[in-house]
Design an enzyme around this catalytic site. Structure first.
Site, PDB file in Angstrom:
ATOM      1  CB  ALA A   1     -12.050  14.628 -17.478  1.00 32.00           C
TER       2      ALA A   1
ATOM      3  CB  SER B   1      -7.826  10.276 -14.990  1.00 34.14           C
ATOM      4  OG  SER B   1      -7.847  10.393 -16.395  1.00 34.14           O
ATOM      5  CG  ASP B   2     -14.241   8.603 -16.580  1.00 28.17           C
ATOM      6  OD1 ASP B   2     -14.206   7.539 -15.933  1.00 28.17           O
ATOM      7  OD2 ASP B   2     -15.022   8.797 -17.518  1.00 28.17           O
ATOM      8  CB  THR B   3     -10.744   7.719 -20.903  1.00 30.68           C
ATOM      9  OG1 THR B   3      -9.541   8.205 -20.320  1.00 30.68           O
ATOM     10  CG2 THR B   3     -10.623   7.773 -22.423  1.00 30.68           C
TER      11      THR B   3
ATOM     12  CE  LYS C   1     -13.511   7.136 -12.479  1.00 30.88           C
ATOM     13  NZ  LYS C   1     -12.774   6.690 -13.681  1.00 30.88           N
TER      14      LYS C   1
END
Length: 197
Positions: free
Chosen positions: A106, A69-71, A52
């Site tokens: 992250a 960011s990623d969840t 991203k």
């Protein structure tokens, strides 16, 4: 001064980053979020955060700092994504009911050719959910765009018995680690600004 871009359209991440006192723009990163074969949940969420940030960085100057960011929600080694329908939501919630699960978030920062990332793991324990609670929760509409079919900052907060780790990471952006990572790129939060007086 270096400009900051959040590679996300998530209102939750936008609110959390603004809470830290940064000035930034938001741009959506249009990437393929499919899992790769033999990829662990930790590898998956970190790869997406990095992709991203890199996606936005490709169209920016080398001085611009991009935060991605990623969840993901993980139960029994499986990633529980956003529910595609009511049945999938109920399946997710049944898997989480009365048990602990992991939420992995992250963050990745890109500036020019430099990229740094980390994964924050938080343990969340749910109370035992009734079929009625799960169905009524689906009907609120809240689970539809949430990883694992729930949003801890919303109505589903009442399902949470215990949390070990970063609450803000579960919401979508770990405040402590984000300020630390951005500081490595020379960007300070409001509280980190030097006193000029």
């Amino acid at each position: 001064m270096n400009s900051l871009i959040l590679a996300s359209q998530s209102p939750r991440r936008r609110e959390l980053l603004a809470q830290l006192g940064y000035e930034f723009a938001c741009l959506p990163a249009n990437i393929d979020e499919s899992e790769l074969a033999d990829e662990t949940p930790e590898q998956y969420v970190e790869r997406l955060a990095r992709e991203k940030a890199q996606y936005i960085a490709n169209d920016q100057s080398d001085t611009t700092i991009i935060l991605g960011s990623d969840t993901c929600v993980v139960q029994d080694g499986c990633i529980l994504g956003k529910p595609e329908n009511q049945q999938q939501c109920l399946t997710h919630l049944a898997m989480l009911s009365g048990r602990s699960h992991l939420v992995l978030t992250a963050i990745a920062v890109v500036q020019g050719s430099l990229i740094k990332s980390m994964v924050i793991s938080t343990e969340v324990e749910f109370k035992q959910l009734t079929q009625c609670e799960m169905l009524n929760y689906w009907r609120t509409g809240e689970p539809k765009d949430k990883a694992g079919s729930y949003g801890i900052q919303g109505i589903a907060g009442q399902f949470v018995k215990r949390i070990t780790g970063s609450y803000s990471a579960v919401v979508g952006l770990p405040l402590c680690e984000t300020t630390q990572l951005l500081a490595e790129f020379g960007l300070n939060s409001a509280l980190q600004q030097p006193d000029d007086q």
